[in-house]
Design an enzyme around this catalytic site. Structure first.
Site, PDB file in Angstrom:
ATOM      1  N   SER A  76      -4.144 -28.310  10.982  1.00 45.38           N
ATOM      2  CA  SER A  76      -4.888 -29.384  10.161  1.00 45.38           C
ATOM      3  C   SER A  76      -5.022 -30.621  10.860  1.00 45.38           C
ATOM      4  O   SER A  76      -5.590 -31.674   9.927  1.00 45.38           O
ATOM      5  CB  SER A  76      -3.737 -29.552   8.896  1.00 45.38           C
ATOM      6  OG  SER A  76      -3.950 -28.621   7.955  1.00 45.38           O
ATOM      7  N   LYS A  79      -8.559 -31.771  10.800  1.00 43.72           N
ATOM      8  CA  LYS A  79      -9.296 -32.423   9.620  1.00 43.72           C
ATOM      9  C   LYS A  79      -9.683 -33.823   9.691  1.00 43.72           C
ATOM     10  O   LYS A  79     -10.728 -34.444   9.291  1.00 43.72           O
ATOM     11  CB  LYS A  79      -8.514 -32.275   8.409  1.00 43.72           C
ATOM     12  CG  LYS A  79      -8.261 -30.892   8.018  1.00 43.72           C
ATOM     13  CD  LYS A  79      -7.180 -30.384   7.001  1.00 43.72           C
ATOM     14  CE  LYS A  79      -6.997 -28.988   6.561  1.00 43.72           C
ATOM     15  NZ  LYS A  79      -5.798 -28.748   5.860  1.00 43.72           N
ATOM     16  N   TYR A 200     -14.409 -23.736  10.518  1.00 48.86           N
ATOM     17  CA  TYR A 200     -13.009 -24.303  10.095  1.00 48.86           C
ATOM     18  C   TYR A 200     -11.809 -23.459  10.808  1.00 48.86           C
ATOM     19  O   TYR A 200     -11.027 -24.243  11.395  1.00 48.86           O
ATOM     20  CB  TYR A 200     -12.865 -24.252   8.603  1.00 48.86           C
ATOM     21  CG  TYR A 200     -11.511 -24.624   8.031  1.00 48.86           C
ATOM     22  CD1 TYR A 200     -11.006 -25.973   8.234  1.00 48.86           C
ATOM     23  CD2 TYR A 200     -10.533 -23.697   7.767  1.00 48.86           C
ATOM     24  CE1 TYR A 200      -9.514 -26.345   7.709  1.00 48.86           C
ATOM     25  CE2 TYR A 200      -9.370 -23.897   7.197  1.00 48.86           C
ATOM     26  CZ  TYR A 200      -8.857 -25.373   7.264  1.00 48.86           C
ATOM     27  OH  TYR A 200      -7.615 -25.712   6.908  1.00 48.86           O
ATOM     28  N   TYR A 252       0.307 -34.004   3.309  1.00 50.42           N
ATOM     29  CA  TYR A 252       0.232 -33.349   2.094  1.00 50.42           C
ATOM     30  C   TYR A 252       1.282 -33.742   1.093  1.00 50.42           C
ATOM     31  O   TYR A 252       1.160 -34.955   0.864  1.00 50.42           O
ATOM     32  CB  TYR A 252       0.794 -31.838   2.469  1.00 50.42           C
ATOM     33  CG  TYR A 252      -0.233 -31.271   3.719  1.00 50.42           C
ATOM     34  CD1 TYR A 252      -1.399 -31.147   3.479  1.00 50.42           C
ATOM     35  CD2 TYR A 252       0.365 -31.339   5.090  1.00 50.42           C
ATOM     36  CE1 TYR A 252      -2.161 -30.441   4.387  1.00 50.42           C
ATOM     37  CE2 TYR A 252      -0.492 -30.657   5.986  1.00 50.42           C
ATOM     38  CZ  TYR A 252      -1.799 -30.725   5.782  1.00 50.42           C
ATOM     39  OH  TYR A 252      -2.602 -29.960   6.691  1.00 50.42           O
ATOM     40  N   VAL A 270       0.194 -27.345  10.759  1.00 47.49           N
ATOM     41  CA  VAL A 270       1.470 -26.048  10.836  1.00 47.49           C
ATOM     42  C   VAL A 270       1.722 -25.571  12.111  1.00 47.49           C
ATOM     43  O   VAL A 270       2.549 -24.972  12.123  1.00 47.49           O
ATOM     44  CB  VAL A 270       0.833 -24.855   9.731  1.00 47.49           C
ATOM     45  CG1 VAL A 270       1.087 -25.477   8.258  1.00 47.49           C
ATOM     46  CG2 VAL A 270      -0.415 -24.394   9.917  1.00 47.49           C
TER      47      VAL A 270
HETATM   48  O1  DON Z   1      -5.916 -23.552   6.749  1.00 47.13           O
HETATM   49  C1  DON Z   1      -5.035 -23.180   7.083  1.00 47.13           C
HETATM   50  O2  DON Z   1      -4.195 -22.497   6.805  1.00 47.13           O
HETATM   51  C2  DON Z   1      -4.597 -23.449   8.603  1.00 47.13           C
HETATM   52  N1  DON Z   1      -5.296 -22.959   9.523  1.00 47.13           N
HETATM   53  C3  DON Z   1      -4.493 -25.200   8.585  1.00 47.13           C
HETATM   54  C4  DON Z   1      -3.295 -25.604   7.637  1.00 47.13           C
HETATM   55  C5  DON Z   1      -2.522 -26.687   8.306  1.00 47.13           C
HETATM   56  O3  DON Z   1      -2.137 -26.962   9.365  1.00 47.13           O
HETATM   57  C6  DON Z   1      -1.713 -27.147   7.013  1.00 47.13           C
HETATM   58  N2  DON Z   1      -0.694 -27.850   7.605  1.00 47.13           N
HETATM   59  N3  DON Z   1       0.225 -28.371   7.314  1.00 47.13           N
END
Ligand code: DON
Length: 318
Positions: A76, A79, A200, A252, A270
């Site tokens: 993320s 982003k 994405y 978040y 993540v």
């Molecule tokens: O969209 C997703 O599930 C992941 N590729 C990115 C999400 C993410 O890193 C959320 N983080 N805390």
């Protein structure tokens, strides 16, 4: 010799180094409390005990401990790069006519309020908002161009696509597909949903290190200028927007607590990464794949709390 943190808060290089060494120990000890993400199978392979951090200042001096060079997927944190690209390519008004700038209070992949409270995603730091923002760019930019921008912002020309994470992400990305098609059904998603999702997933799978994230934090904290080449990478007005959204939405549904306790604009992923743009200017990148209940690196949250408290980096510490 002093690090330029804040004129009212001079610290010698040795004192600063000690704070980062302590933060490393605190962060490393806290990895035991977290759990590696496993909803994308490739992420589950990360070493739960890994932990590292890196700080870079505008003079190019750096302090690093632990697994600061280990590569992991940006997730993320991309982003922030996507938002910077949207502001640069489409401008402020167009970008924010497609996505709001409000904290959602929900988890990063929530779909709930998108159908009940609003048509536009709450902010560009949650999945729905990032997917919408990518859809805006899908017709204008290739993945290679987006990756090139990520490389320059992170001051790291070795960033590449982690193919295994990308495949894993693609194979298990049904929730993101649901988000993209829900947005399309409301005529909010502007680009092609499959090409948007592919971009994405690829951006989330860019392979970075704590050092690359420190580079990104440094450029953002230096008003969008690469301090080593003098090149303007992000318009300073856009930097202000990006920092504000990182501050209010970057962690978040832990963003409020992080804002109060740490008080530094940051963004987590993540994959275990965390990027902070601190006063100084100073970029701080952290890596610890063991995550807390909110999806933030448990070691990185604790380490940043210590660094911010000891170096008085909270944006309201005056
Ligand atoms: O969209 C997703 O599930 C992941 N590729 C990115 C999400 C993410 O890193 C959320 N983080 N805390």
């Amino acid at each position: 010799m002093y690090f330029h943190i804040e004129s009212g808060n001079p610290k010698t290089r040795e004192q600063i180094r000690r704070v980062f060494a302590e933060a490393y120990e605190i962060g490393k000890a806290n990895t035991a409390r977290g759990k590696v993400a496993d909803y994308i199978p490739e992420l589950a392979k990360a070493d739960k005990n890994a932990f590292g951090l890196c700080m870079i200042n505008e003079e190019g001096e750096s302090i690093a401990f632990g697994d600061s060079e280990t590569r992991f997927s940006m997730q993320s944190i991309c982003k922030v790069v996507i938002l910077a690209l949207a502001l640069k390519t489409k401008g402020f008004e167009t970008t924010f006519s497609h996505v709001m700038m409000e904290p959602s209070g929900d988890s990063f992949n929530s779909i709930l309020k998108l159908d009940t409270r609003s048509n536009l995603p709450f902010n560009p730091m949650i999945n729905a908002g990032a997917i919408e923002t990518v859809s805006l760019l899908e017709g204008d930019l290739s993945f290679e161009e987006m990756m090139a921008y990520a490389r320059s912002l992170c001051l790291d020309h070795d960033i590449c696509l982690d193919e295994a994470v990308y495949r894993s992400e693609f194979e298990t990305g049904d929730r993101n597909r649901a988000i993209a098609y829900l947005l399309k059904s409301k005529s909010v998603l502007v680009g092609d949903p499959e090409r948007t999702l592919d971009l994405y997933f690829k951006m989330c799978s860019l392979s970075v290190s704590a050092r690359s994230l420190a580079g990104l934090g440094l450029v953002i904290s230096n008003d969008g200028i690469d301090p080593f080449t003098g090149k303007l990478l992000i318009d300073p007005e856009h930097v202000r927007t990006i920092k504000s959204i990182m501050f209010t939405c970057g962690m978040y549904d832990y963003s409020g607590k992080f804002g109060v306790r740490v008080g530094v604009p940051g963004k987590s992923g993540v994959g275990g990464g965390m990027m902070c743009a601190a006063r100084g200017p100073m970029g701080i990148g952290l890596y610890g794949p063991a995550l807390d209940a909110f999806g933030n690196s448990s070691g990185a949250v604790k380490a940043m709390s210590h660094i911010s408290k000891e170096l008085k980096l909270h944006v309201f510490d005056y």
